[in-house]
Design an enzyme around this catalytic site. Sequence first.
Site, PDB file in Angstrom:
ATOM      1  N   SER A 260       0.826  -1.198   0.000  1.00 18.71           N
ATOM      2  CA  SER A 260       0.000   0.000   0.000  1.00 18.71           C
ATOM      3  C   SER A 260       0.873   1.266   0.000  1.00 18.71           C
ATOM      4  O   SER A 260       1.769   1.394  -0.828  1.00 18.71           O
ATOM      5  CB  SER A 260      -0.952  -0.033   1.206  1.00 18.71           C
ATOM      6  N   ASP A 578      -8.430  -3.258  -6.828  1.00 17.89           N
ATOM      7  CA  ASP A 578      -8.434  -4.103  -5.624  1.00 17.89           C
ATOM      8  C   ASP A 578      -9.343  -3.556  -4.535  1.00 17.89           C
ATOM      9  O   ASP A 578      -9.188  -3.876  -3.379  1.00 17.89           O
ATOM     10  CB  ASP A 578      -7.010  -4.288  -5.099  1.00 17.89           C
ATOM     11  N   HIS A 631      -7.550  -5.297  -1.216  1.00 19.12           N
ATOM     12  CA  HIS A 631      -6.336  -4.536  -0.943  1.00 19.12           C
ATOM     13  C   HIS A 631      -5.524  -5.070   0.237  1.00 19.12           C
ATOM     14  O   HIS A 631      -4.295  -5.155   0.158  1.00 19.12           O
ATOM     15  CB  HIS A 631      -6.706  -3.066  -0.690  1.00 19.12           C
TER      16      HIS A 631
END
Length: 676
Positions: A260, A578, A631
């Site tokens: 991320s 995602d 994610h």
Amino acid sequence: MATIARRRKQPEAELQLDPKLDESEDEDDKNKKAAKNSSANNNKYKNKNKSKNYSCIDNCCWFIGCVCSVWWFLLFLYNAMPASFPQFVTEAISGPLPDPPGVKCLKQGLKVNHPVVFVPGIVTGGLELWEGHQCMDGLFRKRLWGGTFGEVYKRPSCWVQHMSLDNKTGMDPPGIRVRPVSGLVAADYFAPGYFVWAVLIANLARVGYEEKNMYMAAYDWRLAFQNTEVRDQTLSRIKSNIELMVATNGGKKAVIIPHSMGVIYFLHFMKWVEAPAPMGGGGGSDWCAKHIKAVMNIGGPFLGVPKAVAGLFSAEAKDIASARALAPGVLDSDLFQIQTLQHLMRMSRTWDSTMSMIPKGGDTIWGGFDWSPEEGYSPSKRKQEKNDTQQESKGEVCESTQAHYGRLVSFGRDVAEAPSSEIERIEFRGAVKGNNVANNTCRDVWTEYHDMGFGGIKAVAEYKVYTAGEIVDLLEFVAPKMMERGSAHFSFGIADNLDDPKYSHYKYWSNPLETKLPDAPDMEIYTMYGVGIPTERAYIYKLTPAAECYIPFRIDTSAKDKNEDGCLKDGVYTVDGDETVPALSAGFMCAKGWRGKTRFNPSGIKTYVREYDHNPPANFLEGRGTQSGAHVDIMGNFQLIEDVIRVAAGATGEELGGDQVYTGIFEWAKKINLKL
């Protein structure tokens, strides 16, 4: 017996002889009965009123008590059942489960080779208290972020105060020190039972890894990237730990695994470590070539995320907007003794790191009024397979033919779908913001909208449409204090000449369009992300009715396509990704910007695009699944974990199979006219 009978009859005779007494007693009985009935009625009325006044609290308490009781009972049953029971039931339903990646790789003879470094993303790393105000007494080194989040419920206002940074400096407020948790426990679990890195760590451990060759590069994810070095020397610590791990593992280079926001944080690190002191780490231009084998980026927002715009602009995204629609007023009310969204906005706007994810590249990357790279596409329909075979899927044409993804923010659906020639806009830059009386009474829920005034709010709405190239100007208008801090640490453009000395400043280091990759031709860069989930791309907004201490803009959840498979739902246009990062942002740099020798990749580092098709769990006993592309849940994806283990054991990208693509990322990249 006769005597007794006579005695019993005697009162009757006496009563018959005195009729006045009989009438008097009858009257007394009637009065007593009337008084008794009146008292009963009064008590009944009082009880009815009392019950009526108490019913709401009573029902709420019973409801909460029942929920808690059921939850603890189910938790008890879950902990009491044999550890193999969930697997037994799952296998009975869906067939034998595959071996975990660590077991599979161990059977194939893979073992520890290269040391690995984990770089967590935003919000997933734990933060603990080292110094605080009186309201936090007794919580030294207790987690304020991560874990059970108990302090949010016990002392919400105090918690918000301690989780916020200084609004002027972006650093610690006076008398408060909140620091990142260290070690693998910093981000293995976000909350009890909710894994982040734990599954990957456990599978690496199966092939022999342990803490001497695994390192969690924890940092305070609230701070601007360069400020993590200024305050905590985090970048220096990461540099030293990587050097130590390489030295103690026989000179074998490290495999870096960011997730991320950690992806762009490590991009910043790679420029910092090469740059000369005092701004940089002084490692020299060959440091990365000497110490890094591969960078395996998971769910990386290289070019930003539209979701960050919605968060900064109105403290919401699709999920929060939908919740507001289902329960109007709840998130805007005085929940837990705070105006919930206003305080969340005030707190998050002090986190300078959030500005690192504002979309980069402007209209060139994200599209303009009448075009976007993904135009005409919607997230594909996925069939839930019960086997682990990945099915290649094709993007379907969006049901809403008028979707213009380049219009990131539109005020009204008619504006979002109208031809550009029919849209009349009034310039908002330089508009008189006016004064808002709420500024005098709402300083505790400061959001900068109270400083802007009604004139400024009206000007924002009358501009009607904002593309990626205008988003920064919009945020500078509605949140000038926040963006003043952010502009000192981040940049969102495209470099004309990367040899210009100005790009040696740290504000450009986290933008892949304004910096060069290291001179490390043997290094590999992977972008690994999930696809097949509707992901936020553009928003339809409306004005909120004026009220004290309010956020004036909100997503218009009434705007949606009639067809369930449409791109527009609850005021949000979605594309493939995602659920958080669109595939365009995660995949473009490795698909085109860094592919081969380019001005952004002068040494020709090899890049690979690895997409993981989302396949949700077949039943609740599978938890978050082993084939998820979401994610965070992708961190438990067996195929991704296997890819990581193989590279850590010495494999190359070609040995993994090269690119693995399910979306139209390469077609979308061709539509982007970027000088390479």
